[in-house]
Design an enzyme around this catalytic site. Structure first.
Site, PDB file in Angstrom:
ATOM      1  CG  ASP A  35     -47.107 -17.459   0.043  1.00 46.27           C
ATOM      2  OD1 ASP A  35     -48.159 -17.496  -0.604  1.00 46.27           O
ATOM      3  OD2 ASP A  35     -47.031 -16.974   1.187  1.00 46.27           O
ATOM      4  CE1 TYR A 149     -56.861 -19.743  10.188  1.00 47.80           C
ATOM      5  CE2 TYR A 149     -57.926 -19.066  12.237  1.00 47.80           C
ATOM      6  CZ  TYR A 149     -56.813 -19.081  11.418  1.00 47.80           C
ATOM      7  OH  TYR A 149     -55.656 -18.457  11.812  1.00 47.80           O
TER       8      TYR A 149
HETATM    9  P1  NAD Z   1     -51.701 -14.167   5.385  1.00 51.37           P
HETATM   10  O1  NAD Z   1     -52.902 -14.536   4.601  1.00 51.37           O
HETATM   11  O2  NAD Z   1     -51.141 -12.803   5.201  1.00 51.37           O
HETATM   12  O3  NAD Z   1     -50.535 -15.218   5.119  1.00 51.37           O
HETATM   13  C1  NAD Z   1     -50.766 -16.553   4.807  1.00 51.37           C
HETATM   14  C2  NAD Z   1     -49.879 -16.932   3.630  1.00 51.37           C
HETATM   15  O4  NAD Z   1     -50.050 -18.324   3.317  1.00 51.37           O
HETATM   16  C3  NAD Z   1     -50.231 -16.161   2.356  1.00 51.37           C
HETATM   17  O5  NAD Z   1     -49.072 -15.575   1.802  1.00 51.37           O
HETATM   18  C4  NAD Z   1     -50.828 -17.221   1.434  1.00 51.37           C
HETATM   19  O6  NAD Z   1     -50.619 -16.932   0.060  1.00 51.37           O
HETATM   20  C5  NAD Z   1     -50.096 -18.472   1.906  1.00 51.37           C
HETATM   21  N1  NAD Z   1     -50.796 -19.726   1.597  1.00 51.37           N
HETATM   22  C6  NAD Z   1     -52.087 -20.062   1.888  1.00 51.37           C
HETATM   23  N2  NAD Z   1     -52.354 -21.298   1.434  1.00 51.37           N
HETATM   24  C7  NAD Z   1     -51.210 -21.768   0.852  1.00 51.37           C
HETATM   25  C8  NAD Z   1     -50.851 -22.979   0.210  1.00 51.37           C
HETATM   26  N3  NAD Z   1     -51.727 -23.990   0.050  1.00 51.37           N
HETATM   27  N4  NAD Z   1     -49.576 -23.118  -0.244  1.00 51.37           N
HETATM   28  C9  NAD Z   1     -48.674 -22.121  -0.095  1.00 51.37           C
HETATM   29  N5  NAD Z   1     -48.953 -20.949   0.500  1.00 51.37           N
HETATM   30  C10 NAD Z   1     -50.215 -20.768   0.969  1.00 51.37           C
HETATM   31  O7  NAD Z   1     -52.063 -14.427   6.923  1.00 51.37           O
HETATM   32  P2  NAD Z   1     -51.214 -14.113   8.248  1.00 51.37           P
HETATM   33  O8  NAD Z   1     -52.032 -13.230   9.088  1.00 51.37           O
HETATM   34  O9  NAD Z   1     -49.832 -13.743   7.914  1.00 51.37           O
HETATM   35  O10 NAD Z   1     -51.225 -15.556   8.932  1.00 51.37           O
HETATM   36  C11 NAD Z   1     -50.115 -16.446   8.807  1.00 51.37           C
HETATM   37  C12 NAD Z   1     -50.313 -17.663   9.689  1.00 51.37           C
HETATM   38  O11 NAD Z   1     -50.445 -17.266  11.059  1.00 51.37           O
HETATM   39  C13 NAD Z   1     -51.569 -18.472   9.354  1.00 51.37           C
HETATM   40  O12 NAD Z   1     -51.271 -19.846   9.468  1.00 51.37           O
HETATM   41  C14 NAD Z   1     -52.552 -18.045  10.407  1.00 51.37           C
HETATM   42  O13 NAD Z   1     -53.483 -19.061  10.673  1.00 51.37           O
HETATM   43  C15 NAD Z   1     -51.654 -17.778  11.599  1.00 51.37           C
HETATM   44  N6  NAD Z   1     -52.257 -16.813  12.546  1.00 51.37           N
HETATM   45  C16 NAD Z   1     -52.307 -15.477  12.266  1.00 51.37           C
HETATM   46  C17 NAD Z   1     -52.881 -14.607  13.186  1.00 51.37           C
HETATM   47  C18 NAD Z   1     -52.925 -13.108  12.961  1.00 51.37           C
HETATM   48  O14 NAD Z   1     -53.374 -12.374  13.854  1.00 51.37           O
HETATM   49  N7  NAD Z   1     -52.467 -12.584  11.855  1.00 51.37           N
HETATM   50  C19 NAD Z   1     -53.455 -15.107  14.367  1.00 51.37           C
HETATM   51  C20 NAD Z   1     -53.401 -16.471  14.595  1.00 51.37           C
HETATM   52  C21 NAD Z   1     -52.786 -17.323  13.685  1.00 51.37           C
END
Ligand code: NAD
Length: 315
Positions: A35, A149
């Protein structure tokens, strides 16, 4: 050398990623959490640091990914995920969906690992089919604000299928619907943490539009179970994982007020552009192929999450 499966989770210090790190450790995997902390936090993985079998690597996955040794599974979760984050970080969001997915797939190919892409219900855009089955192609505005996105994830799905078809990489795709639970950020701008914090502080709850738009919220433990089952299956095509229990945003705000016992009122704000009107997963496929369905009722999940936010607001 131990025989434990080795699993890399990109975005592992985020909300969902940290729950996955925990689950895979509990399943006996060695977990490498990668991360760059752009929207995640070391607090999310603090309880895991120093645990045997857990490793953290700070790295931006849009650059070449190097991991020593074998890997059995690669889960690609890195991406800003809440509208507030991806509207503030449009280029990073597109890059991690495109270049980051490319790098993570390259790694899975090199190691012969099964690859899981975290996709989203946002690939359906503002859907014209309701509820949304996996074979619906969506209604996305590519040049709208949210396109950064939605289109990044649509590209990520396309390149995942290309690596499967042309490089024979073992891949799968989970389309995640709105998920909530402990470790969501208080200020991530999504309706659920915003309402909960407003209600706990006794502030008015800000509902966009007239609140008639719907959402279907799933509790994080149900999602984690669905992801685990999908990864252990041999499915390739996308699978929806979400809770079909649909509610209007206005009813949801009222439910949060009731559960917190707050005296807050509801105020109405202008609807953001391209905000989806409806959202409900069709989970026929997950039921049939993964024998999965959500187990946690909304009220139970909301109570647990409220307790978490209460604690966060106190500290
Ligand atoms: P979040 O922002 O808490 O987690 C995303 C993580 O990715 C973060 O820790 C961030 O620092 C890391 N990150 C971003 N860009 C990066 C990079 N270039 N290199 C390394 N790390 C990087 O979000 P979340 O809610 O935990 O979502 C996680 C995944 O699940 C995402 O891909 C999101 O699209 C997908 N998602 C989440 C939901 C939801 O309801 N939370 C719904 C649909 C999809």
């Amino acid at each position: 050398m131990s025989n434990a499966p080795r699993t890399l989770i990109t975005g592992g210090a985020g909300f969902l990623g940290s729950h996955l790190c925990e689950r895979f450790l509990a399943q006996g995997h060695e977990v490498i959490c990668m991360d760059n902390l752009i929207t995640g936090s070391p607090d999310n993985i603090a309880p895991l640091m120093g645990r045997s079998g857990f490793h953290f690597i700070k790295h931006d996955v849009t650059n070449f990914i190097y991991v020593e040794g074998s890997l059995d599974y690669v889960l690609h979760f890195a991406s800003p995920a809440s509208p507030i984050d991806y509207l503030k970080l449009p280029i990073q969001t597109l890059k991690v969906g495109a270049l980051g997915t490319h790098k993570a797939l390259g790694l899975a190919k090199d190691k012969g690992a099964r690859f899981l892409l975290a996709s989203t219900s946002e690939v359906y855009g503002d859907p014209l089919v309701h509820p949304q089955p996996e074979d619906y192609w969506g209604n996305v505005n590519p040049v709208g604000m949210r396109g950064v996105y939605d289109e990044a994830k649509r590209f990520a799905e396309a390149i995942t299928m290309a690596y499967h078809r042309y490089h024979d990489v073992d891949t799968c795709i989970v389309r995640i619907f709105n998920t909530y639970g402990e470790r969501m950020r208080v200020d991530d701008g999504r309706a659920l943490p915003t309402f909960m914090c407003q209600a706990l502080r006794g502030e008015p709850l800000s509902v966009f539009g007239d609140g008639s738009q719907t959402r279907s919220f799933q509790y994080v433990s149900d999602l984690v179970e669905g992801i685990y089952r999908l990864l252990m299956s041999d499915l390739v095509e996308p699978v929806n994982i979400g809770n079909p229990d649909e509610i209007t945003i206005k009813e949801f705000a009222e439910e949060v007020i009731r559960l917190t016992g707050s005296r807050s009122e509801i105020v109405y704000k202008p609807l953001p552009k391209d905000d989806p009107q409806v959202r409900q997963p069709d989970i026929t496929k997950a039921r049939a192929k993964l024998d999965w369905e959500p187990r946690v009722e909304r009220e139970e999940g909301l109570r647990k999450t409220l307790a978490y936010f209460e604690e966060r607001l106190r500290s």
